[in-house]
Motif scaffolding. Structure first.
Motif, PDB file in Angstrom:
ATOM      1  N   ARG A 178       0.839  -1.196   0.000  1.00 12.71           N
ATOM      2  CA  ARG A 178       0.000   0.000   0.000  1.00 12.71           C
ATOM      3  C   ARG A 178       0.877   1.250   0.000  1.00 12.71           C
ATOM      4  O   ARG A 178       1.973   1.240   0.582  1.00 12.71           O
ATOM      5  N   ALA A 179       0.360   2.294  -0.627  1.00 16.62           N
ATOM      6  CA  ALA A 179       1.119   3.539  -0.664  1.00 16.62           C
ATOM      7  C   ALA A 179       1.099   4.202   0.707  1.00 16.62           C
ATOM      8  O   ALA A 179       0.085   4.200   1.394  1.00 16.62           O
ATOM      9  N   ASP A 233       7.016  -3.076  -1.881  1.00 13.52           N
ATOM     10  CA  ASP A 233       6.410  -4.204  -2.572  1.00 13.52           C
ATOM     11  C   ASP A 233       7.203  -5.472  -2.303  1.00 13.52           C
ATOM     12  O   ASP A 233       8.413  -5.512  -2.538  1.00 13.52           O
ATOM     13  N   THR A 253       1.878   7.879   2.315  1.00  7.96           N
ATOM     14  CA  THR A 253       2.111   9.252   1.861  1.00  7.96           C
ATOM     15  C   THR A 253       3.308   9.881   2.563  1.00  7.96           C
ATOM     16  O   THR A 253       3.659   9.511   3.690  1.00  7.96           O
ATOM     17  N   VAL A 281       3.293  11.506  -4.296  1.00  7.85           N
ATOM     18  CA  VAL A 281       2.440  10.843  -3.306  1.00  7.85           C
ATOM     19  C   VAL A 281       3.267  10.359  -2.120  1.00  7.85           C
ATOM     20  O   VAL A 281       3.100  10.835  -0.997  1.00  7.85           O
ATOM     21  N   SER A 312       9.061   1.319  -3.995  1.00  4.16           N
ATOM     22  CA  SER A 312       8.703   2.087  -5.186  1.00  4.16           C
ATOM     23  C   SER A 312       8.435   3.537  -4.807  1.00  4.16           C
ATOM     24  O   SER A 312       7.863   3.819  -3.766  1.00  4.16           O
ATOM     25  N   TYR A 353       5.642   6.591  -0.969  1.00  7.95           N
ATOM     26  CA  TYR A 353       6.416   5.386  -1.247  1.00  7.95           C
ATOM     27  C   TYR A 353       5.581   4.170  -0.942  1.00  7.95           C
ATOM     28  O   TYR A 353       4.620   4.207  -0.163  1.00  7.95           O
ATOM     29  N   ARG A 354       6.005   3.067  -1.554  1.00  6.39           N
ATOM     30  CA  ARG A 354       5.313   1.795  -1.283  1.00  6.39           C
ATOM     31  C   ARG A 354       6.338   0.677  -1.268  1.00  6.39           C
ATOM     32  O   ARG A 354       7.218   0.623  -2.125  1.00  6.39           O
ATOM     33  N   LEU A 382       6.436   6.828  -5.546  1.00  2.00           N
ATOM     34  CA  LEU A 382       5.198   7.272  -6.179  1.00  2.00           C
ATOM     35  C   LEU A 382       5.249   8.779  -6.248  1.00  2.00           C
ATOM     36  O   LEU A 382       5.100   9.458  -5.223  1.00  2.00           O
TER      37      LEU A 382
END
Ligand code: CA
Length: 224
Positions: A166-167, A222, A169, A217, A212, A219-220, A214
């Motif tokens: 999940r992202a 994975d 913020t 926005v 990752s 980071y996420r 974003l």
């Protein structure tokens, strides 16, 4: 526990602080007396200053680890010498504290390690791919190897891993990992993230999670 520290002032004040917490402490001011104390009685925890007058602290660390695989070894290293930290962990240390350190931080680490070795209490763990994070002990392992993370890198990784897939913020990260009132640039976050990514990528296999970016926005993390 065995405290190995050649600086008399640091040694004595640490000894005092640890005794005040109720621990039995043997203070050794050099490698030779540390070995002697260790042979006399194997402690559950060794707090080991790496800069010793008579022996190489890392050699001593390896030696203690080889003769007592189950004990916890917490090394004290000079500030900013990341190489020391990595080599120290390779030499069998469980954890490190950089000098100068805050007494409260050192005591917290000592407590965490003794708790682990004492009762094997289940601690709060996060797993993502081949990444394992022991939140209570503040230790992270990737592919079975402990990552040498700075405190804030650890906080970041733990937060992202708790929301794996999940992202997260930038605002939330700044809120949870930085001081409540942070008015500086969030550029510092990007710097920490890139260092964390590099550490994660080191020796990565197919199970290693990645972070990752974003744009605009956050980071996420994975996990494969
Ligand atoms: Ca020293």
């Amino acid at each position: 526990m065995l405290l190995v520290e050649d600086d008399a002032t640091i040694g004595r004040s640490l000894e005092q602080a640890l005794r005040a917490e109720g621990y039995q402490v043997t203070l050794a001011a050099d490698g030779t007396s540390a070995r002697r104390a260790f042979e006399h009685s194997v402690p559950d925890l060794v707090v080991l200053d790496l800069g010793l007058p008579d022996v190489d602290g890392l050699d001593l660390c390896r030696e203690l680890r080889a003769s007592a695989p189950a004990i916890s070894i917490l090394v004290l290293t000079a500030r900013q010498e990341e190489v020391d930290v990595v080599v120290g962990l390779d030499a069998g240390a469980n954890d490190y504290v950089t000098k100068p350190f805050r007494l409260a931080e050192l005591l917290a680490r000592v407590r965490a390690h003794l708790r682990r070795s004492d009762v094997h209490a289940p601690s709060h763990c996060l797993v993502a791919g081949d990444l394992e994070i022991d939140v209570d002990a503040r230790r992270a392992f990737a592919g079975g190897r402990e990552l040498a993370l700075r405190p804030r890198e650890f906080d970041l990784l733990a937060l992202l891993a708790s929301e794996a897939g999940r992202a997260v913020t930038r605002e939330r990260i700044m809120d949870e990992c930085w001081d409540e009132h942070w008015y500086g640039s969030t550029k510092t976050l990007d710097v920490h993230i890139s260092q964390l990514r590099a550490k994660l990528a080191n020796g990565a296999g197919p199970e290693r999670p990645t972070i990752s970016v974003l744009r605009r926005v956050g980071y996420r993390l994975d996990a494969p």
